[in-house]
Design a protein around this motif. Structure first.
Motif, PDB file in Angstrom:
ATOM      1  N   GLU A 154      54.717  57.520  10.047  1.00 16.02           N
ATOM      2  CA  GLU A 154      55.533  58.407  10.897  1.00 16.02           C
ATOM      3  C   GLU A 154      56.357  59.339  10.019  1.00 16.02           C
ATOM      4  O   GLU A 154      56.745  58.982   8.912  1.00 16.02           O
ATOM      5  CB  GLU A 154      56.403  57.589  11.851  1.00 16.02           C
ATOM      6  N   PHE A 155      56.591  60.553  10.544  1.00 12.99           N
ATOM      7  CA  PHE A 155      57.381  61.535   9.807  1.00 12.99           C
ATOM      8  C   PHE A 155      58.573  61.987  10.658  1.00 12.99           C
ATOM      9  O   PHE A 155      58.948  63.149  10.657  1.00 12.99           O
ATOM     10  CB  PHE A 155      56.497  62.730   9.419  1.00 12.99           C
ATOM     11  N   LEU A 156      59.132  61.031  11.417  1.00 16.82           N
ATOM     12  CA  LEU A 156      60.236  61.362  12.329  1.00 16.82           C
ATOM     13  C   LEU A 156      61.552  61.419  11.578  1.00 16.82           C
ATOM     14  O   LEU A 156      61.804  60.582  10.720  1.00 16.82           O
ATOM     15  CB  LEU A 156      60.354  60.297  13.426  1.00 16.82           C
ATOM     16  N   ARG A 157      62.383  62.378  11.946  1.00 21.50           N
ATOM     17  CA  ARG A 157      63.741  62.425  11.389  1.00 21.50           C
ATOM     18  C   ARG A 157      64.708  61.925  12.443  1.00 21.50           C
ATOM     19  O   ARG A 157      64.585  62.300  13.622  1.00 21.50           O
ATOM     20  CB  ARG A 157      64.133  63.872  11.061  1.00 21.50           C
ATOM     21  N   GLU A 158      65.654  61.110  12.040  1.00 18.12           N
ATOM     22  CA  GLU A 158      66.695  60.704  12.975  1.00 18.12           C
ATOM     23  C   GLU A 158      67.399  61.955  13.461  1.00 18.12           C
ATOM     24  O   GLU A 158      67.670  62.869  12.677  1.00 18.12           O
ATOM     25  CB  GLU A 158      67.706  59.783  12.292  1.00 18.12           C
ATOM     26  N   GLY A 159      67.680  61.995  14.738  1.00 17.77           N
ATOM     27  CA  GLY A 159      68.371  63.168  15.294  1.00 17.77           C
ATOM     28  C   GLY A 159      67.397  64.162  15.910  1.00 17.77           C
ATOM     29  O   GLY A 159      67.764  64.917  16.794  1.00 17.77           O
ATOM     30  N   ALA A 213      55.589  62.293   0.604  1.00 23.26           N
ATOM     31  CA  ALA A 213      56.351  63.262   1.410  1.00 23.26           C
ATOM     32  C   ALA A 213      57.848  63.018   1.232  1.00 23.26           C
ATOM     33  O   ALA A 213      58.613  63.948   0.935  1.00 23.26           O
ATOM     34  CB  ALA A 213      55.953  63.159   2.877  1.00 23.26           C
ATOM     35  N   ASN A 214      58.273  61.777   1.400  1.00 23.26           N
ATOM     36  CA  ASN A 214      59.710  61.496   1.286  1.00 23.26           C
ATOM     37  C   ASN A 214      60.214  61.702  -0.142  1.00 23.26           C
ATOM     38  O   ASN A 214      61.327  62.178  -0.360  1.00 23.26           O
ATOM     39  CB  ASN A 214      60.026  60.079   1.772  1.00 23.26           C
ATOM     40  N   THR A 215      59.384  61.350  -1.127  1.00 22.42           N
ATOM     41  CA  THR A 215      59.809  61.528  -2.517  1.00 22.42           C
ATOM     42  C   THR A 215      59.912  63.016  -2.855  1.00 22.42           C
ATOM     43  O   THR A 215      60.856  63.450  -3.520  1.00 22.42           O
ATOM     44  CB  THR A 215      58.826  60.817  -3.476  1.00 22.42           C
ATOM     45  N   MET A 216      58.960  63.800  -2.369  1.00 22.18           N
ATOM     46  CA  MET A 216      59.003  65.247  -2.615  1.00 22.18           C
ATOM     47  C   MET A 216      60.250  65.870  -1.987  1.00 22.18           C
ATOM     48  O   MET A 216      60.943  66.686  -2.611  1.00 22.18           O
ATOM     49  CB  MET A 216      57.738  65.900  -2.035  1.00 22.18           C
ATOM     50  N   LEU A 217      60.559  65.477  -0.742  1.00 28.54           N
ATOM     51  CA  LEU A 217      61.740  66.027  -0.069  1.00 28.54           C
ATOM     52  C   LEU A 217      63.017  65.625  -0.805  1.00 28.54           C
ATOM     53  O   LEU A 217      63.923  66.440  -1.021  1.00 28.54           O
ATOM     54  CB  LEU A 217      61.786  65.564   1.397  1.00 28.54           C
ATOM     55  N   ALA A 218      63.077  64.348  -1.229  1.00 31.61           N
ATOM     56  CA  ALA A 218      64.249  63.878  -1.973  1.00 31.61           C
ATOM     57  C   ALA A 218      64.352  64.605  -3.317  1.00 31.61           C
ATOM     58  O   ALA A 218      65.447  64.935  -3.777  1.00 31.61           O
ATOM     59  CB  ALA A 218      64.166  62.367  -2.182  1.00 31.61           C
ATOM     60  N   LYS A 269      65.276  54.213   0.134  1.00 33.74           N
ATOM     61  CA  LYS A 269      64.337  53.079   0.097  1.00 33.74           C
ATOM     62  C   LYS A 269      62.958  53.527  -0.402  1.00 33.74           C
ATOM     63  O   LYS A 269      62.354  52.873  -1.257  1.00 33.74           O
ATOM     64  CB  LYS A 269      64.222  52.480   1.512  1.00 33.74           C
ATOM     65  N   ASP A 270      62.481  54.652   0.114  1.00 36.59           N
ATOM     66  CA  ASP A 270      61.115  55.064  -0.223  1.00 36.59           C
ATOM     67  C   ASP A 270      61.000  55.592  -1.653  1.00 36.59           C
ATOM     68  O   ASP A 270      59.983  55.399  -2.317  1.00 36.59           O
ATOM     69  CB  ASP A 270      60.602  56.113   0.775  1.00 36.59           C
ATOM     70  N   VAL A 271      62.053  56.268  -2.123  1.00 38.36           N
ATOM     71  CA  VAL A 271      61.990  56.757  -3.511  1.00 38.36           C
ATOM     72  C   VAL A 271      62.054  55.567  -4.469  1.00 38.36           C
ATOM     73  O   VAL A 271      61.318  55.508  -5.470  1.00 38.36           O
ATOM     74  CB  VAL A 271      63.120  57.791  -3.800  1.00 38.36           C
TER      75      VAL A 271
HETATM   76  C1  UGA Z   1      63.429  61.328   6.599  1.00 42.32           C
HETATM   77  C2  UGA Z   1      62.291  62.375   6.620  1.00 42.32           C
HETATM   78  O1  UGA Z   1      62.847  63.681   6.754  1.00 42.32           O
HETATM   79  C3  UGA Z   1      61.333  62.105   7.791  1.00 42.32           C
HETATM   80  O2  UGA Z   1      60.250  63.019   7.746  1.00 42.32           O
HETATM   81  C4  UGA Z   1      60.793  60.680   7.651  1.00 42.32           C
HETATM   82  O3  UGA Z   1      59.943  60.350   8.748  1.00 42.32           O
HETATM   83  C5  UGA Z   1      61.963  59.721   7.642  1.00 42.32           C
HETATM   84  O4  UGA Z   1      62.837  60.039   6.538  1.00 42.32           O
HETATM   85  C6  UGA Z   1      61.385  58.329   7.486  1.00 42.32           C
HETATM   86  O5  UGA Z   1      60.778  58.053   6.448  1.00 42.32           O
HETATM   87  O6  UGA Z   1      61.432  57.548   8.447  1.00 42.32           O
HETATM   88  P1  UGA Z   1      65.734  60.991   7.935  1.00 42.32           P
HETATM   89  O7  UGA Z   1      66.035  59.921   6.927  1.00 42.32           O
HETATM   90  O8  UGA Z   1      65.928  60.703   9.379  1.00 42.32           O
HETATM   91  O9  UGA Z   1      64.199  61.491   7.787  1.00 42.32           O
HETATM   92  O10 UGA Z   1      66.696  62.199   7.601  1.00 42.32           O
HETATM   93  P2  UGA Z   1      66.584  63.633   6.897  1.00 42.32           P
HETATM   94  O11 UGA Z   1      66.866  64.670   7.903  1.00 42.32           O
HETATM   95  O12 UGA Z   1      65.340  63.765   6.132  1.00 42.32           O
HETATM   96  O13 UGA Z   1      67.830  63.551   5.885  1.00 42.32           O
HETATM   97  C7  UGA Z   1      67.888  62.580   4.836  1.00 42.32           C
HETATM   98  C8  UGA Z   1      69.074  62.842   3.951  1.00 42.32           C
HETATM   99  O14 UGA Z   1      68.882  64.024   3.173  1.00 42.32           O
HETATM  100  C9  UGA Z   1      70.400  63.059   4.688  1.00 42.32           C
HETATM  101  O15 UGA Z   1      71.443  62.379   4.024  1.00 42.32           O
HETATM  102  C10 UGA Z   1      70.619  64.551   4.629  1.00 42.32           C
HETATM  103  O16 UGA Z   1      71.972  64.916   4.694  1.00 42.32           O
HETATM  104  C11 UGA Z   1      70.013  64.877   3.276  1.00 42.32           C
HETATM  105  N1  UGA Z   1      69.562  66.280   3.161  1.00 42.32           N
HETATM  106  C12 UGA Z   1      68.565  66.766   3.931  1.00 42.32           C
HETATM  107  C13 UGA Z   1      70.152  67.094   2.187  1.00 42.32           C
HETATM  108  O17 UGA Z   1      71.071  66.669   1.449  1.00 42.32           O
HETATM  109  N2  UGA Z   1      69.704  68.376   2.045  1.00 42.32           N
HETATM  110  C14 UGA Z   1      68.708  68.889   2.829  1.00 42.32           C
HETATM  111  O18 UGA Z   1      68.345  70.083   2.633  1.00 42.32           O
HETATM  112  C15 UGA Z   1      68.127  68.067   3.786  1.00 42.32           C
END
Ligand code: UGA
Length: 450
Positions: A154-159, A213-218, A269-271
């Motif tokens: 799943e790629f859902l974001r909370e909120g 995906a999560n590691t790349m975003l982080a 957790k994922d990273v």
């Molecule tokens: C994240 C992923 O975005 C989802 O795609 C994935 O499904 C989910 O993890 C998961 O593995 O279940 P989430 O943890 O709900 O979703 O929240 P994000 O919106 O990704 O934010 C994560 C953290 O990054 C937050 O603390 C947020 O403030 C921070 N963030 C986000 C930043 O510091 N900068 C940004 O540009 C974006």
């Protein structure tokens, strides 16, 4: 189609509700009696925008039901989702016992009355490469039922989970059975707008896609956070850089917002799991390690900067913390940067007054009476020496700042989310320190006083 979702936690409940809203008949299996009662009474046990309404609508129509009886729940099922926890074990590996237990229970229930028609078991949980293959082998050795296993991360974001589910960028399905792939394609048909968004691949590729995906975003966030150090040193603005690089189609604008660090139940957790997965493959990942180190440093750096700009000893200072949730629109504080920031402030002898519109009760469970709790940011700031803003709740940018400044010992805001407007801060008399952006040092109010 007839669908069963085992586990009605966050992922399970969003999945069950959204699939019911697409016209499927969905049964959610929940073993926790209190949670089951809440669900069977038609109440949504978690806070997620839009979920309660959608859940109640589909519950009322009968498209969505809840039970603790596995046999009944899988009797007609064509697809069974396993949405149970896969917590990390102390050694960093993943605890598979819930997944195997739930899978075995499903197979036992199926074997009792259905051995001929195929049932697709779908693993939603984030699990290391090789887990689904192992689970498939385990289930085949345990049961006479005809099952296939697919990984469907799943790629859902909370909120924004409901929107993310119903309007996905892509749907990833990993496995080895064309028949199971076809079933998944049929299941998701109403939300597949372009054929390329439905992707089938091997189990291991699907599993690693989720971690990647999560590691790349982080990594993007940590990179931008590291850039804030350079911005502050050279007088550059991280927001200009974000726009400057985000407009390059190869880079894209998302997840480049700098701040006091990422948190939540997924990225940290994922990273960390990615680092472990690399190590298990005989590779020490310096890159993945650095993402986490930068994230940890950013929280320390936020507090160090606050201490250095405060203008008085931190031991006697009173600090208002605005925002405790790991991000806006949730009450979730798991791995929230606010936990570390408050801990550092308390360790240095500061008095902390904290507030959050949703997450305060969760944070009270950690800090109890070490912190003074306030129902709103205005009262939390009274007689404090600085505000530390840690969650980007939208209403924080429209607060009555002039009034707030007048009640503080000294009007200073450290904006850990870069969500306030510098001009407003200047005009309302604040000294203002965002992250990686030019500060407002000599505010009008302070000038007027001298
Ligand atoms: C994240 C992923 O975005 C989802 O795609 C994935 O499904 C989910 O993890 C998961 O593995 O279940 P989430 O943890 O709900 O979703 O929240 P994000 O919106 O990704 O934010 C994560 C953290 O990054 C937050 O603390 C947020 O403030 C921070 N963030 C986000 C930043 O510091 N900068 C940004 O540009 C974006």
């Amino acid at each position: 189609m007839d669908v069963t979702v085992v586990g009605c936690g966050y992922v399970g409940l969003v999945t069950a509700t959204c699939l019911a809203s697409l016209g499927h008949t969905v049964r959610g299996v929940e073993k926790d009696p209190r949670k089951l009662k809440t669900l069977q009474d038609g109440h949504c046990p978690i806070f997620e925008p839009g979920l309660a309404e959608l859940m109640q609508e589909n519950f009322a129509s009968g498209a969505l039901q809840f039970t603790d009886n596995m046999k009944e729940a899988v009797h007609e099922a064509e697809v069974v989702f396993l949405a149970v926890g896969t917590p990390p074990k102390p050694d960093g590996t993943v605890d598979m016992s819930y997944l195997e237990g739930a899978g075995k229970e499903v197979c036992d229930a199926l074997a009792e009355d259905r051995q001929q028609c195929m049932v697709t078991i779908v693993v939603k949980s984030t699990v290391p490469a090789g887990t689904n293959r192992k689970l498939y082998g385990f289930l085949r050795s345990q049961t006479r039922a005809y099952v296939q296993v697919v990984s469907n991360p799943e790629f859902l974001r909370e909120g924004s989970a409901v929107k993310d589910f119903l309007e996905p960028d892509r749907i990833v399905v990993g496995g080895e059975s064309p028949e199971a792939f076809r079933m998944m394609r049929r299941l998701y048909d109403p939300i597949i707008k372009r054929e390329e968004t439905f992707m089938t691949m091997g189990w291991e590729s699907a599993e690693l896609t989720k971690y990647a995906a999560n590691t790349m975003l982080a990594a993007r966030i940590s990179f931008m956070n590291e850039m804030t150090i350079l911005c502050e040193h050279y007088g550059a603005d991280i927001e200009d850089i974000r726009k400057g690089i985000g407009s390059d189609a190869r880079i894209g604008p998302a997840f480049l917002r700098a701040g006091c660090g990422y948190g939540g139940s997924c990225f940290p957790k994922d990273v960390a799991a990615m680092e472990h997965i690399s190590r298990a493959a005989g590779h020490e990942s310096l890159f993945v390690h650095a993402i986490q180190t930068t994230n940890a440093n950013q929280k320390k750096r936020f507090v160090d900067r606050l201490i250095s700009k405060l203008g008085r000893p931190i031991e006697r200072a009173s600090i208002a913390v605005w925002g405790l949730a790991f991000k806006a629109d949730t009450d979730d504080i798991r791995e929230s940067p606010a936990i570390d920031v408050i801990r550092y402030l308390l360790e240095r002898g500061a008095q902390v007054k904290a507030t959050d519109p949703r997450a305060m009760n969760n944070m009270k469970a950690i800090f109890g009476d070490q912190v003074e709790w306030h129902g709103d940011p205005v009262s939390a700031a009274v007689e404090t020496d600085a505000v530390a803003l840690l969650t980007d709740w939208p209403f924080y940018s429209t607060l009555p700042f002039r009034k707030i400044a007048a009640t503080m010992n000294q009007p200073i805001i450290f904006d850990g989310r870069n969500c306030l407007h510098r001009d407003v801060m200047r005009e309302t008399g604040f000294q203002y320190y965002p992250m990686g952006r030019p500060a407002v040092e000599a505010s009008l109010r302070l000038k007027a006083r001298s």
